[in-house]
Design a protein around this motif. Structure first.
Motif, PDB file in Angstrom:
ATOM      1  N   LYS A 239     -70.872  37.748   5.148  1.00 35.39           N
ATOM      2  CA  LYS A 239     -70.906  36.953   6.381  1.00 35.39           C
ATOM      3  C   LYS A 239     -72.031  37.482   7.249  1.00 35.39           C
ATOM      4  CE  LYS A 239     -68.111  37.729   9.739  1.00 35.39           C
ATOM      5  NZ  LYS A 239     -66.930  37.778  10.630  1.00 35.39           N
ATOM      6  N   PRO A 240     -72.671  36.622   8.039  1.00 33.56           N
ATOM      7  CA  PRO A 240     -73.790  37.075   8.883  1.00 33.56           C
ATOM      8  C   PRO A 240     -73.344  38.159   9.860  1.00 33.56           C
ATOM      9  CG  PRO A 240     -73.674  34.671   8.787  1.00 33.56           C
ATOM     10  CD  PRO A 240     -72.425  35.182   8.161  1.00 33.56           C
ATOM     11  N   ASP A 241     -74.215  39.146  10.071  1.00 30.09           N
ATOM     12  CA  ASP A 241     -73.907  40.240  10.990  1.00 30.09           C
ATOM     13  C   ASP A 241     -75.155  40.583  11.784  1.00 30.09           C
ATOM     14  OD1 ASP A 241     -73.785  43.414  11.516  1.00 30.09           O
ATOM     15  OD2 ASP A 241     -71.745  42.610  11.458  1.00 30.09           O
ATOM     16  N   ASP A 242     -75.003  40.676  13.097  1.00 32.37           N
ATOM     17  CA  ASP A 242     -76.161  40.910  13.954  1.00 32.37           C
ATOM     18  C   ASP A 242     -76.816  42.257  13.701  1.00 32.37           C
ATOM     19  OD1 ASP A 242     -75.796  38.468  15.148  1.00 32.37           O
ATOM     20  OD2 ASP A 242     -74.651  39.251  16.854  1.00 32.37           O
TER      21      ASP A 242
ATOM     22  N   GLU B 249     -76.030  41.309   6.994  1.00 34.69           N
ATOM     23  CA  GLU B 249     -74.900  40.746   6.276  1.00 34.69           C
ATOM     24  C   GLU B 249     -73.784  41.771   6.248  1.00 34.69           C
ATOM     25  OE1 GLU B 249     -75.836  39.442   2.323  1.00 34.69           O
ATOM     26  OE2 GLU B 249     -74.433  37.757   2.452  1.00 34.69           O
TER      27      GLU B 249
ATOM     28  N   CYS C 152     -66.992  41.008   3.709  1.00 34.79           N
ATOM     29  CA  CYS C 152     -65.656  40.526   4.061  1.00 34.79           C
ATOM     30  C   CYS C 152     -64.835  40.468   2.776  1.00 34.79           C
ATOM     31  CB  CYS C 152     -65.736  39.159   4.718  1.00 34.79           C
ATOM     32  SG  CYS C 152     -64.135  38.503   5.232  1.00 34.79           S
TER      33      CYS C 152
ATOM     34  N   ARG D 120     -66.210  31.898   1.959  1.00 30.36           N
ATOM     35  CA  ARG D 120     -67.400  32.101   2.800  1.00 30.36           C
ATOM     36  C   ARG D 120     -67.246  31.373   4.139  1.00 30.36           C
ATOM     37  NH1 ARG D 120     -70.038  30.920  -2.253  1.00 30.36           N
ATOM     38  NH2 ARG D 120     -70.646  32.844  -3.289  1.00 30.36           N
ATOM     39  N   VAL D 121     -66.680  30.175   4.081  1.00 32.24           N
ATOM     40  CA  VAL D 121     -66.455  29.423   5.316  1.00 32.24           C
ATOM     41  C   VAL D 121     -65.464  30.165   6.215  1.00 32.24           C
ATOM     42  CG1 VAL D 121     -65.527  27.277   6.265  1.00 32.24           C
ATOM     43  CG2 VAL D 121     -67.019  27.207   4.263  1.00 32.24           C
TER      44      VAL D 121
ATOM     45  N   ALA E 278     -64.821  33.380   6.215  1.00 32.78           N
ATOM     46  CA  ALA E 278     -65.432  34.620   6.694  1.00 32.78           C
ATOM     47  C   ALA E 278     -66.315  34.363   7.913  1.00 32.78           C
ATOM     48  CB  ALA E 278     -66.249  35.269   5.581  1.00 32.78           C
ATOM     49  N   LYS E 279     -66.973  33.212   7.927  1.00 28.23           N
ATOM     50  CA  LYS E 279     -67.857  32.875   9.052  1.00 28.23           C
ATOM     51  C   LYS E 279     -67.083  32.347  10.250  1.00 28.23           C
ATOM     52  CE  LYS E 279     -71.739  31.678   6.017  1.00 28.23           C
ATOM     53  NZ  LYS E 279     -72.573  30.556   5.511  1.00 28.23           N
TER      54      LYS E 279
ATOM     55  N   GLU F  35     -65.770  29.397  10.443  1.00 28.08           N
ATOM     56  CA  GLU F  35     -66.069  27.974  10.606  1.00 28.08           C
ATOM     57  C   GLU F  35     -64.884  27.124  10.173  1.00 28.08           C
ATOM     58  OE1 GLU F  35     -70.838  28.547   9.557  1.00 28.08           O
ATOM     59  OE2 GLU F  35     -69.477  27.552   8.129  1.00 28.08           O
TER      60      GLU F  35
ATOM     61  N   LYS G 160     -57.260  33.579   7.629  1.00 28.63           N
ATOM     62  CA  LYS G 160     -58.134  33.506   8.800  1.00 28.63           C
ATOM     63  C   LYS G 160     -58.093  34.783   9.632  1.00 28.63           C
ATOM     64  CE  LYS G 160     -58.088  28.485   9.394  1.00 28.63           C
ATOM     65  NZ  LYS G 160     -57.671  27.355  10.259  1.00 28.63           N
TER      66      LYS G 160
END
Length: 664
Positions: A567-570, A574, A577, A636-637, A639-640, A642, A661
């Motif tokens: 998952k994207p990470d600032d 990445e 998860c 993946r959805v 984890a984000k 969304e 979730k």
């Protein structure tokens, strides 16, 4: 060294080695590593001669081929193209001529335990009658027919009947939604759909015909002239006069003989859709001659099939495993095989073991997902542990569908194989048509979690992003350097996508790109698949395959199953998860936090701190299709964070998404 070369370079060493049992090796089709190396050497020294010899020895040709391999239009390779044959003839008629006519071909066990046995003579008659029925509907060589069927004798008959008349079948898994079915009907240009009123799984009646009706009603299916319906349950269905007809009525007055349609070896036997990175399914097109040769050879080499074996592949005919190792390979070898309608956990999680006991199965071929779920079930209820059943008939085990983690391999070895059955951990794909890398049970020393070595004639290698070979011990991209007979011929209707997907220009347009990462052991040169290339995580510039992290998690005694996504990470680009199913109850609150911390520390110890999951989510199960495939796109959805907008109608357990979730 590139980022990709770092992928899996530090795979945890697996030092357990299990040599082939001497008794098994003594009678094996390929006995000992010297025999394996001799075949590999033959292929290296005379590639076309090697494949030509095998095609002549293993298939019955109506007209012998003279050309072995045509490479004039790379990568659209053509094998045995001037030879004529028929796949159904090779699977059925040959067995009426060689003494197998009264041998049991199929042992079908229904969901409720009812058993039906069909001999080769009976199967031949059923196929011929249905083939004649299809011909009476005007279906001819080159037409495409969609098969949307439950696991059944009739499903196998439908596939063989299409092959007999030269129609190209496209089997769609019975768990796919109306929209997915409609997309495939339209893309392939089907003139007919073969289905059933309903299917039965786990004691439940599930619709099929109504989904076909819904799919056709969506539009663009004007080419479909007929829907042929197998009456499985007698459930209520809609019936469109002039289009719909019952299978039993279609075959009622048909002759039990049907002259096969002789087709050239490159004639499309089937088109099977597989997921693509763009989300649009890819119609993988397979030939008749090359595909059938490899299905038969791998039955002989990998499964070491003997005349008295009872072979059981637990896959569905909707997947390539069910094509190669139910509908074609075993029949081409004249084997007796089990076809199972139900699920491994109904009426309890001992179903597989009770069936092995009942039918005296000798070869058992299933998926790691199934193995891990049955580990969890037997831990929870000792009454369904394999030790409670007489499964001593087994002599060989197989694994298919994804890499098997070493601890699941060991459980399989000890508890199902009773420490005496070799395990063939088979790596292959829809696109390859059959096994590519696998141990040979009478030759290859086994290492848990490794698919070991390529089969003779398969020129596999690991390369970097520019196609240069990498030394053993460095992870990279798995490729195949030479064409082979059972390979994908094209993507139906999209040759450009075929070239870009499998023979990219950055590799010179000649290396087959498997789409997987791999690493070879420095000492044994064994291959270990490290996950899809797009399943490689990049955390703080360090690349890791999801499979390695999953294996580490499942090696923890608390964990039954795990799936890892990015998952994207600032901060790190990445983050990892992990979705985890424990052997015990799903934890909540402080207990969940405590176990999550324990598992993070465990992964840090197994792989390194960089591999510690940032998030761990616990569930009673993972989101899976009814065939047992984990839906990683949905993970993946989740984890984000969304919203899920994708079709979840193929999931066995859609309610599980809500559980997953919550992060720890």
């Amino acid at each position: 060294m590139s980022d990709l070369q770092n992928t899996q370079d530090d795979v945890k060493a697996e030092n357990r080695i299990f040599p082939p049992p001497a008794e098994f090796a003594a009678s094996a089709a390929i006995s000992g590593m010297d025999a394996y190396h001799a075949l590999c050497k033959e292929a290296e020294q005379d590639y076309e001669g090697f494949w030509g010899r095998l095609a002549k020895e293993n298939l019955t040709w109506h007209k012998p081929f003279e050309s072995v391999l045509n490479e004039s239009n790379v990568p659209f390779y053509r094998w045995f193209e001037d030879g004529l044959l028929n796949a159904s003839y090779n699977c059925l008629d040959v067995n009426l001529q060689n003494g197998n006519a009264e041998k049991v071909a199929l042992i079908f066990e229904a969901d409720d335990g009812t058993v039906t046995k069909v001999t080769y003579r009976e199967l031949h008659a059923k196929v011929c009658q249905f083939a004649n029925g299809l011909k009476s509907l005007g279906i001819v060589k080159g037409d495409r027919v969609v098969i949307y069927m439950p696991m059944s004798v009739e499903g196998v008959v439908a596939m063989q009947a299409c092959a007999r008349i030269g129609a190209t079948h496209s089997v769609v898994f019975g768990g796919f939604s109306a929209k997915s079915l409609q997309e495939r009907i339209v893309d392939v240009g089907a003139v007919a759909v073969i289905t059933a009123d309903e299917q039965v799984r786990g004691g439940k009646h599930l619709p099929l015909k109504s989904i076909v009706d819904e799919a056709i009603a969506m539009g663009d299916c004007e080419k479909v002239r007929n829907v042929v319906i197998y009456r499985r349950t007698g459930g209520q269905i809609g019936f469109t006069a002039g289009r719909d007809l019952w299978m039993h009525e279609l075959v009622a007055n048909q002759a039990a003989e049907c002259e096969p349609e002789w087709v050239d070896a490159e004639h499309p036997l089937f088109i099977l859709y597989t997921s693509g990175s763009t989300g649009k399914p890819k119609g993988v097109q397979h030939s008749t001659g090359g595909y059938l040769l490899w299905a038969k050879l791998t039955m002989k080499w990998t499964f070491d099939i003997k005349p008295d074996d009872v072979f059981w592949c637990t896959a569905d005919i909707g997947w390539v495993t069910g094509h190669s190792y139910i509908a074609y390979g075993p029949l081409a070898m004249g084997a007796t095989e089990i076809v199972f309608e139900g699920v491994p956990t109904y009426p309890n999680a001992g179903r597989f073991w009770s069936m092995i006991e009942k039918h005296k199965a000798t070869i058992f071929y299933t998926a790691p997902t199934a193995i891990r779920s049955l580990i969890k079930a037997s831990d929870a209820d000792p009454a369904v542990h394999p030790a409670k059943y007489d499964i001593s008939s087994l002599r060989l085990l197989g694994s298919v569908g994804e890499p098997i983690n070493p601890e699941a391999w060991m459980w399989y070895h000890r508890n199902v194989g009773q420490e005496r059955c070799p395990i063939v951990d088979t790596f292959w794909q829809t696109e390859t048509g059959g096994h590519m890398m696998t141990p040979l049970p009478g030759a290859t020393p086994l290492v848990p979690g490794s698919c070991t070595l390529p089969l003779p004639g398969i020129m596999a290698a690991i390369v970097d992003e520019t196609g240069n070979d990498l030394p053993n011990g460095q992870g990279g991209i798995l490729v195949v350097k030479r064409p082979w007979p059972s390979m994908i011929r094209t993507i139906w209707g999209d040759p450009e996508r075929f070239k870009k997907s499998y023979f990219p220009e950055e590799f010179g347009g000649k290396l087959y790109l498997a789409g997987d990462g791999a690493i070879r052991n420095k000492d044994t040169a064994y291959f270990t698949i490290t996950g899809r290339i797009d399943d490689v995580l990049n955390v703080s510039g360090h690349r890791m395959g999801t499979m390695e992290i999953e294996s580490a998690l499942v090696a923890n005694p608390l964990v039954a199953e795990a799936a890892v996504v990015g998952k994207p990470d600032d901060t790190t680009g990445e983050a990892i998860c992990a979705f985890v199913v424990l052997k015990g109850a799903r934890p909540t609150g402080d207990e969940a936090k405590k176990i999550a911390t324990e598992l993070r520390n465990w992964v840090a110890k197994e792989i390194g701190p960089i591999a510690k999951p940032k998030e761990i989510r616990f569930g009673d199960n993972l989101p899976k299709t009814r065939s047992g495939k984990i839906m990683r796109r949905l993970l993946r959805v989740l984890a984000k964070g969304e919203a899920i907008t994708q079709d979840v109608s193929t999931l066995e357990n859609p309610a599980i998404l809500e559980q997953l979730k919550q992060a720890q």
